[in-house]
Design a protein around this motif. Structure first.
Motif, PDB file in Angstrom:
ATOM      1  N   VAL A  36     -21.792  26.370  67.276  1.00  0.00           N
ATOM      2  CA  VAL A  36     -20.760  27.155  66.607  1.00  0.00           C
ATOM      3  C   VAL A  36     -21.384  27.689  65.328  1.00  0.00           C
ATOM      4  O   VAL A  36     -21.998  26.942  64.566  1.00  0.00           O
ATOM      5  N   LEU A  37     -21.242  28.993  65.096  1.00  0.00           N
ATOM      6  CA  LEU A  37     -21.854  29.650  63.944  1.00  0.00           C
ATOM      7  C   LEU A  37     -20.802  30.362  63.104  1.00  0.00           C
ATOM      8  O   LEU A  37     -19.665  30.528  63.524  1.00  0.00           O
ATOM      9  N   GLY A  38     -21.209  30.818  61.952  1.00  0.00           N
ATOM     10  CA  GLY A  38     -20.341  31.598  61.071  1.00  0.00           C
ATOM     11  C   GLY A  38     -19.603  30.721  60.090  1.00  0.00           C
ATOM     12  O   GLY A  38     -19.366  29.542  60.346  1.00  0.00           O
ATOM     13  N   GLN A  39     -19.227  31.311  58.966  1.00  0.00           N
ATOM     14  CA  GLN A  39     -18.524  30.562  57.930  1.00  0.00           C
ATOM     15  C   GLN A  39     -17.208  29.975  58.429  1.00  0.00           C
ATOM     16  O   GLN A  39     -16.845  28.868  58.083  1.00  0.00           O
ATOM     17  N   ALA A  40     -16.513  30.729  59.258  1.00  0.00           N
ATOM     18  CA  ALA A  40     -15.230  30.259  59.783  1.00  0.00           C
ATOM     19  C   ALA A  40     -15.387  29.538  61.112  1.00  0.00           C
ATOM     20  O   ALA A  40     -14.399  29.111  61.701  1.00  0.00           O
ATOM     21  N   GLY A  41     -16.618  29.417  61.590  1.00  0.00           N
ATOM     22  CA  GLY A  41     -16.856  28.768  62.870  1.00  0.00           C
ATOM     23  C   GLY A  41     -16.324  29.569  64.046  1.00  0.00           C
ATOM     24  O   GLY A  41     -15.953  29.007  65.061  1.00  0.00           O
ATOM     25  N   ASN A  42     -16.273  30.891  63.895  1.00  0.00           N
ATOM     26  CA  ASN A  42     -15.690  31.723  64.943  1.00  0.00           C
ATOM     27  C   ASN A  42     -16.733  32.489  65.759  1.00  0.00           C
ATOM     28  O   ASN A  42     -16.406  33.457  66.424  1.00  0.00           O
ATOM     29  N   MET A  43     -17.977  32.038  65.710  1.00  0.00           N
ATOM     30  CA  MET A  43     -19.048  32.621  66.525  1.00  0.00           C
ATOM     31  C   MET A  43     -19.610  31.501  67.400  1.00  0.00           C
ATOM     32  O   MET A  43     -19.762  30.368  66.950  1.00  0.00           O
ATOM     33  N   LEU A  44     -19.895  31.833  68.634  1.00  0.00           N
ATOM     34  CA  LEU A  44     -20.415  30.867  69.580  1.00  0.00           C
ATOM     35  C   LEU A  44     -21.795  31.315  70.033  1.00  0.00           C
ATOM     36  O   LEU A  44     -21.975  32.461  70.442  1.00  0.00           O
ATOM     37  N   MET A  45     -22.771  30.420  69.939  1.00  0.00           N
ATOM     38  CA  MET A  45     -24.112  30.725  70.429  1.00  0.00           C
ATOM     39  C   MET A  45     -24.390  29.831  71.638  1.00  0.00           C
ATOM     40  O   MET A  45     -24.218  28.612  71.573  1.00  0.00           O
ATOM     41  N   VAL A  46     -24.801  30.467  72.724  1.00  0.00           N
ATOM     42  CA  VAL A  46     -25.191  29.733  73.933  1.00  0.00           C
ATOM     43  C   VAL A  46     -26.648  30.078  74.207  1.00  0.00           C
ATOM     44  O   VAL A  46     -27.011  31.266  74.259  1.00  0.00           O
ATOM     45  N   THR A  47     -27.483  29.064  74.349  1.00  0.00           N
ATOM     46  CA  THR A  47     -28.901  29.254  74.626  1.00  0.00           C
ATOM     47  C   THR A  47     -29.237  28.543  75.929  1.00  0.00           C
ATOM     48  O   THR A  47     -28.947  27.360  76.097  1.00  0.00           O
ATOM     49  N   ALA A  48     -29.837  29.295  76.851  1.00  0.00           N
ATOM     50  CA  ALA A  48     -30.338  28.713  78.100  1.00  0.00           C
ATOM     51  C   ALA A  48     -31.860  28.797  78.035  1.00  0.00           C
ATOM     52  O   ALA A  48     -32.417  29.840  77.697  1.00  0.00           O
ATOM     53  N   SER A  49     -32.536  27.693  78.318  1.00  0.00           N
ATOM     54  CA  SER A  49     -33.997  27.692  78.294  1.00  0.00           C
ATOM     55  C   SER A  49     -34.519  26.968  79.530  1.00  0.00           C
ATOM     56  O   SER A  49     -33.841  26.143  80.121  1.00  0.00           O
ATOM     57  N   GLY A  50     -35.744  27.316  79.900  1.00  0.00           N
ATOM     58  CA  GLY A  50     -36.372  26.684  81.049  1.00  0.00           C
ATOM     59  C   GLY A  50     -37.795  27.186  81.199  1.00  0.00           C
ATOM     60  O   GLY A  50     -38.289  27.961  80.370  1.00  0.00           O
ATOM     61  N   THR A  51     -38.451  26.753  82.251  1.00  0.00           N
ATOM     62  CA  THR A  51     -39.814  27.177  82.536  1.00  0.00           C
ATOM     63  C   THR A  51     -39.801  28.153  83.708  1.00  0.00           C
ATOM     64  O   THR A  51     -39.321  27.815  84.799  1.00  0.00           O
ATOM     65  N   ALA A  52     -40.318  29.347  83.458  1.00  0.00           N
ATOM     66  CA  ALA A  52     -40.425  30.361  84.510  1.00  0.00           C
ATOM     67  C   ALA A  52     -41.628  30.015  85.377  1.00  0.00           C
ATOM     68  O   ALA A  52     -42.717  29.749  84.875  1.00  0.00           O
ATOM     69  N   VAL A  53     -41.416  30.006  86.701  1.00  0.00           N
ATOM     70  CA  VAL A  53     -42.481  29.648  87.631  1.00  0.00           C
ATOM     71  C   VAL A  53     -42.441  30.551  88.856  1.00  0.00           C
ATOM     72  O   VAL A  53     -41.450  31.222  89.123  1.00  0.00           O
ATOM     73  N   VAL A  54     -43.548  30.527  89.571  1.00  0.00           N
ATOM     74  CA  VAL A  54     -43.609  31.151  90.890  1.00  0.00           C
ATOM     75  C   VAL A  54     -43.684  30.023  91.891  1.00  0.00           C
ATOM     76  O   VAL A  54     -44.551  29.148  91.786  1.00  0.00           O
ATOM     77  N   VAL A  55     -42.746  30.006  92.830  1.00  0.00           N
ATOM     78  CA  VAL A  55     -42.761  28.985  93.893  1.00  0.00           C
ATOM     79  C   VAL A  55     -43.055  29.673  95.213  1.00  0.00           C
ATOM     80  O   VAL A  55     -42.836  30.870  95.377  1.00  0.00           O
ATOM     81  N   GLU A  56     -43.566  28.902  96.164  1.00  0.00           N
ATOM     82  CA  GLU A  56     -43.920  29.479  97.483  1.00  0.00           C
ATOM     83  C   GLU A  56     -42.699  29.910  98.253  1.00  0.00           C
ATOM     84  O   GLU A  56     -41.606  29.495  98.032  1.00  0.00           O
TER      85      GLU A  56
END
Length: 106
Positions: free
Chosen positions: A86-106
């Protein structure tokens, strides 16, 4: 595109690691949703307005993650983690972060 929280894709071999990638979304909650959530907080129950905002932000972050994986030539993302802030002075912003490892699979 395969997207998984596990560190492998069952039945498939990782052929190439493309690196760590991210999908980030910062979403502002409008005044109407904020008022509705405030009433829900006062009277109790689930906040459908905030839940909808959260679902949309998460889906956008995952879509951005997939797009960035494709851009580096990956056909899968493994070890996916989703974080919320939750971001912002009033807590009215939402940050969502998705992370992972990009790969090539067979």
């Amino acid at each position: 595109m395969i997207v998984t929280t596990t560190n492998s894709v069952e039945g498939k071999k990782v052929l190439e690691y493309k690196g760590i990638i991210f999908g980030e979304v910062i979403s502002g909650v409008d005044v109407i949703k904020d008022i509705a959530a405030g009433l829900t907080n006062f009277f109790g129950g689930r906040s459908k307005s905030y839940e909808g905002e959260l679902i949309q932000a998460r889906e956008e972050a995952l879509k951005e993650l997939e797009d960035r994986a494709s851009a580096v030539g990956a056909n899968a993302v493994i070890g996916v983690d989703i974080d919320y802030e939750v971001l912002g002075q009033a807590g009215n912003m939402l940050m969502v972060t998705a992370s992972g490892t990009a790969v090539v699979v067979e």
